[in-house]
Design an enzyme around this catalytic site. Structure first.
Site, PDB file in Angstrom:
ATOM      1  N   LYS A 161      34.049   7.752   4.530  1.00  0.00           N
ATOM      2  CA  LYS A 161      33.351   7.946   3.120  1.00  0.00           C
ATOM      3  C   LYS A 161      31.892   7.706   3.159  1.00  0.00           C
ATOM      4  CE  LYS A 161      33.654   4.294   0.305  1.00  0.00           C
ATOM      5  NZ  LYS A 161      32.279   3.694  -0.191  1.00  0.00           N
ATOM      6  N   ASN A 162      31.453   6.626   3.973  1.00  0.00           N
ATOM      7  CA  ASN A 162      30.090   6.197   3.986  1.00  0.00           C
ATOM      8  C   ASN A 162      29.303   7.178   4.917  1.00  0.00           C
ATOM      9  OD1 ASN A 162      30.748   4.464   1.970  1.00  0.00           O
ATOM     10  ND2 ASN A 162      30.308   2.681   3.292  1.00  0.00           N
TER      11      ASN A 162
ATOM     12  N   ARG B 138      27.574   3.839  -7.284  1.00  0.00           N
ATOM     13  CA  ARG B 138      26.132   3.308  -6.608  1.00  0.00           C
ATOM     14  C   ARG B 138      25.689   4.334  -5.760  1.00  0.00           C
ATOM     15  NH1 ARG B 138      24.362  -0.614  -7.313  1.00  0.00           N
ATOM     16  NH2 ARG B 138      23.067  -0.792  -5.455  1.00  0.00           N
TER      17      ARG B 138
ATOM     18  N   CYS C 228      26.971  -4.790  -9.189  1.00  0.00           N
ATOM     19  CA  CYS C 228      28.588  -4.214  -9.124  1.00  0.00           C
ATOM     20  C   CYS C 228      29.160  -5.805  -8.739  1.00  0.00           C
ATOM     21  CB  CYS C 228      28.828  -3.286  -8.138  1.00  0.00           C
ATOM     22  SG  CYS C 228      28.509  -3.767  -6.494  1.00  0.00           S
TER      23      CYS C 228
ATOM     24  N   ARG D  91      22.617  -5.637  -6.058  1.00  0.00           N
ATOM     25  CA  ARG D  91      22.469  -4.268  -5.302  1.00  0.00           C
ATOM     26  C   ARG D  91      21.232  -3.541  -5.712  1.00  0.00           C
ATOM     27  NH1 ARG D  91      27.613  -2.370  -3.771  1.00  0.00           N
ATOM     28  NH2 ARG D  91      26.828  -1.168  -2.504  1.00  0.00           N
TER      29      ARG D  91
ATOM     30  N   ASP E  51      31.954  -4.791   5.384  1.00  0.00           N
ATOM     31  CA  ASP E  51      33.240  -4.272   4.733  1.00  0.00           C
ATOM     32  C   ASP E  51      34.217  -4.423   5.518  1.00  0.00           C
ATOM     33  OD1 ASP E  51      31.380  -0.880   4.113  1.00  0.00           O
ATOM     34  OD2 ASP E  51      31.380  -2.954   3.210  1.00  0.00           O
TER      35      ASP E  51
ATOM     36  N   ILE F 122      25.288 -10.291   3.826  1.00  0.00           N
ATOM     37  CA  ILE F 122      24.809  -9.170   3.488  1.00  0.00           C
ATOM     38  C   ILE F 122      24.880  -9.267   1.826  1.00  0.00           C
ATOM     39  CG2 ILE F 122      25.097  -6.561   3.472  1.00  0.00           C
ATOM     40  CD1 ILE F 122      24.426  -7.724   6.216  1.00  0.00           C
TER      41      ILE F 122
ATOM     42  N   ARG G  32      38.896   4.348  -4.323  1.00  0.00           N
ATOM     43  CA  ARG G  32      37.424   4.974  -4.102  1.00  0.00           C
ATOM     44  C   ARG G  32      37.294   5.057  -2.556  1.00  0.00           C
ATOM     45  NH1 ARG G  32      32.976   1.673  -7.059  1.00  0.00           N
ATOM     46  NH2 ARG G  32      31.699   3.033  -5.691  1.00  0.00           N
TER      47      ARG G  32
HETATM   48  C1  EPZ Z   1      26.153   0.468   2.155  1.00  0.00           C
HETATM   49  O1  EPZ Z   1      25.670  -0.143   0.939  1.00  0.00           O
HETATM   50  C2  EPZ Z   1      27.633   0.714   2.139  1.00  0.00           C
HETATM   51  N1  EPZ Z   1      27.795   2.047   1.080  1.00  0.00           N
HETATM   52  C3  EPZ Z   1      28.192  -0.462   1.831  1.00  0.00           C
HETATM   53  O2  EPZ Z   1      29.574  -0.045   1.728  1.00  0.00           O
HETATM   54  C4  EPZ Z   1      28.205  -1.701   3.019  1.00  0.00           C
HETATM   55  O3  EPZ Z   1      28.939  -2.662   2.287  1.00  0.00           O
HETATM   56  C5  EPZ Z   1      26.632  -1.859   2.994  1.00  0.00           C
HETATM   57  O4  EPZ Z   1      26.035  -0.544   3.211  1.00  0.00           O
HETATM   58  C6  EPZ Z   1      26.409  -2.789   3.913  1.00  0.00           C
HETATM   59  O5  EPZ Z   1      26.911  -2.131   5.253  1.00  0.00           O
HETATM   60  C7  EPZ Z   1      27.361   3.285   1.404  1.00  0.00           C
HETATM   61  O6  EPZ Z   1      27.027   3.454   2.568  1.00  0.00           O
HETATM   62  C8  EPZ Z   1      27.597   4.373   0.349  1.00  0.00           C
HETATM   63  P1  EPZ Z   1      22.459  -2.093   1.686  1.00  0.00           P
HETATM   64  P2  EPZ Z   1      24.116  -0.177   0.613  1.00  0.00           P
HETATM   65  O7  EPZ Z   1      21.184  -1.426   1.038  1.00  0.00           O
HETATM   66  O8  EPZ Z   1      23.242   0.859   1.193  1.00  0.00           O
HETATM   67  C9  EPZ Z   1      20.129  -5.590  -0.430  1.00  0.00           C
HETATM   68  C10 EPZ Z   1      31.841   0.173   0.924  1.00  0.00           C
HETATM   69  O9  EPZ Z   1      32.681  -0.829   0.751  1.00  0.00           O
HETATM   70  N2  EPZ Z   1      19.002  -4.676  -0.674  1.00  0.00           N
HETATM   71  O10 EPZ Z   1      22.412  -2.059   3.422  1.00  0.00           O
HETATM   72  O11 EPZ Z   1      24.028  -0.347  -0.911  1.00  0.00           O
HETATM   73  C11 EPZ Z   1      21.545  -5.354  -0.949  1.00  0.00           C
HETATM   74  O12 EPZ Z   1      21.400  -5.870  -2.439  1.00  0.00           O
HETATM   75  C12 EPZ Z   1      30.650  -0.181   0.604  1.00  0.00           C
HETATM   76  O13 EPZ Z   1      32.125   1.147   1.451  1.00  0.00           O
HETATM   77  C13 EPZ Z   1      18.134  -4.889  -1.482  1.00  0.00           C
HETATM   78  O14 EPZ Z   1      17.820  -6.076  -1.626  1.00  0.00           O
HETATM   79  O15 EPZ Z   1      23.806  -1.561   1.205  1.00  0.00           O
HETATM   80  C14 EPZ Z   1      22.264  -6.173  -0.046  1.00  0.00           C
HETATM   81  O16 EPZ Z   1      22.369  -7.599  -0.244  1.00  0.00           O
HETATM   82  C15 EPZ Z   1      30.179  -1.541  -0.332  1.00  0.00           C
HETATM   83  N3  EPZ Z   1      16.947  -3.940  -2.101  1.00  0.00           N
HETATM   84  C16 EPZ Z   1      21.676  -5.814   1.433  1.00  0.00           C
HETATM   85  O17 EPZ Z   1      20.069  -5.488   1.028  1.00  0.00           O
HETATM   86  C17 EPZ Z   1      17.469  -2.550  -1.588  1.00  0.00           C
HETATM   87  O18 EPZ Z   1      16.531  -1.821  -2.028  1.00  0.00           O
HETATM   88  C18 EPZ Z   1      22.299  -4.636   2.244  1.00  0.00           C
HETATM   89  O19 EPZ Z   1      22.346  -3.672   1.328  1.00  0.00           O
HETATM   90  C19 EPZ Z   1      18.449  -2.352  -0.902  1.00  0.00           C
HETATM   91  C20 EPZ Z   1      19.289  -3.381  -0.436  1.00  0.00           C
END
Ligand code: EPZ
Length: 417
Positions: free
Chosen positions: A22-23, A92, A116, A121, A304, A326, A396
């Site tokens: 998916k990702n 998202r 969420c 996020r 995850d 995370i 999802r």
């Molecule tokens: C991706 O989310 C995945 N989703 C998530 O999978 C996964 O849990 C996550 O990466 C971590 O591996 C997709 O790929 C569609 P991040 P993402 O940006 O990109 C903070 C699932 O279950 N952050 O790596 O949104 C954020 O709040 C989903 O399939 C900022 O502060 O995660 C988090 O604490 C859930 N500012 C951390 O960084 C930003 O601009 C990591 O988030 C971006 C992120």
């Protein structure tokens, strides 16, 4: 809303084939916006999030059609550049159209995704980096607008690792003039899959999979055919279920190279894992041991998979500690597991699990995608009947999981409410 009903106690036996990731599929579908002709994306899982991303591209004006586990996107008819709230609020990952739209059309407007269940996020890192490429970013009425006559390559150092932030910037930089460096980039395998897709389209990208990615801008990208990589989190989820039910399951089409941290932890928990040429065999059975988990960006233990491993720790012998580094609120499954007889205490982002519980079936509420998987796994080993409510969370990220678990011997069904 549907619910999943499980009568626990059955061992999982047999083969299960892992679907496309998916990702990886989500950013790749978004990246097709950059092409100057049709992209055919194969091995795409049939998931709610994939349907939402397809709807979003259609909303933008692209011609989107789908077949069995494949999606065709012809972006040449795109005539809108706004991702509306009603779509973004359900997924998202819609934010992934931001980079491609502003790179190709010079403008993009995406509803701010909002928080969420698992955390705030924010997308501040995406926006700060796009500004460094020359985009003008404005926020109003809950929308982020990015505009740029042209993007110019820059050296971007992410304050912290962001998967979709790295993906958005890698896509945007494909059309930025000159060279862009992404430092402290995410190293997840899904980033590599996206880079491979973009390179096949004609992009010049080096270093994907490491924390420094170099992109040299080009003026156009062609439509291609591409097969998405298998889903490491779906594979890990089935591995934990097989282990916990004292089962014997061959995981086919399993991305073994992307699962080192998960395999290492399952082995430490006394799960027997055998490597065959085209499968990984997982044999549960003897006394499982609880293991300490600390989530981290790849190649660390994936966030995850945290909820799924917590379900294993509840039943395995011994005390274990789970640290979620995370996301700030990714323990929503804890209270539901405790209602099933687990003994978990949390303190901020740390959970302490006293293992050896004999879980008992209960009606439990799914709150996010991976928490749902954790509750399903717990239901498979609990005595009696477990009802998992609000399974739209599950849909999802997992395609027909109840059918695939049932095919392995689980007593599980979906009940339409
Ligand atoms: C991706 O989310 C995945 N989703 C998530 O999978 C996964 O849990 C996550 O990466 C971590 O591996 C997709 O790929 C569609 P991040 P993402 O940006 O990109 C903070 C699932 O279950 N952050 O790596 O949104 C954020 O709040 C989903 O399939 C900022 O502060 O995660 C988090 O604490 C859930 N500012 C951390 O960084 C930003 O601009 C990591 O988030 C971006 C992120």
């Amino acid at each position: 809303m549907d619910k999943i009903v499980i009568n626990g106690g059955e061992r999982l036996i047999g083969d299960v084939k892992i679907n496309g990731a998916k990702n990886a599929a989500l950013p790749i579908i978004a990246a097709s916006i950059l092409a100057d002709s049709t992209c055919t994306i194969k091995n795409v899982p049939a998931l709610a999030d994939i349907r939402t991303m397809s709807k979003l591209l259609s909303h933008l004006g692209a011609a989107v059609s789908s077949g069995t586990q494949k999606i065709m996107v012809n972006p040449t008819s795109i005539n809108r550049h706004t991702a509306p709230y009603e779509l973004v609020k359900t997924m998202r990952a819609s934010v992934l159209v931001l980079g491609p739209l502003v790179a190709k059309y010079g403008k993009a407007e995406v509803s701010l995704p909002g928080g969420c269940a698992i955390g705030a996020r924010p997308i501040n890192l995406h926006l700060k980096a796009l500004e460094q490429l020359g985009a003008k970013i404005t926020l109003d009425h809950g929308y982020v607008r990015a505009e740029a006559k042209k993007l110019t390559g820059a050296r971007i150092i992410f304050d912290n690792v962001t998967v979709t932030g790295t993906e958005n910037l890698m896509m945007a930089a494909c059309f930025a003039e000159g060279e862009t460096l992404l430092e402290n980039a995410a190293c997840e395998p899904e980033i590599v899959d996206l880079a491979n897709f973009l390179i096949k389209m004609g992009a010049q990208i080096q270093g994907a999979g490491s924390d420094i990615i170099r992109i040299t801008g080009v003026t156009s990208l062609k439509g291609v055919e591409y097969e998405v990589m298998p889903d490491r989190i779906e594979a890990g989820t089935f591995m934990v279920a097989a282990a916990l039910t004292k089962g014997n399951v061959r995981i086919l089409n399993c991305p073994r190279d992307h699962l080192d941290a998960v395999i290492s932890k399952l082995t430490e928990a006394h799960v027997t894992i055998e490597f065959e040429p085209d499968a990984i065999k997982v044999v549960g059975g003897h006394m499982l041991r609880g293991v300490d988990i600390k989530t981290a960006p790849y190649p660390g233990f994936p966030t995850d998979m945290q909820a799924q491993m917590m379900a294993l720790n509840c039943v395995a012998e011994g005390l274990s500690v789970v640290k979620e580094t995370i996301f700030e609120n990714r323990f929503m499954h804890v209270s539901e597991l405790n209602r099933m007889g687990a003994d978990i205490r949390t303190d901020g982002r740390t959970a302490i699990i006293r293992g050896g519980a004999q879980l008992s079936g209960a009606s439990v509420m799914a709150t996010d995608l991976r928490a749902s998987a954790s509750l399903i796994i717990a239901g498979l080993v609990a005595t009696g009947t477990t009802e998992v409510l609000r399974v739209y969370h599950l849909d999802r990220g997992y395609e027909s999981i109840e059918k695939r678990l049932s095919a392995l011997g689980a007593d599980i069904k979906r009940v339409k409410e």
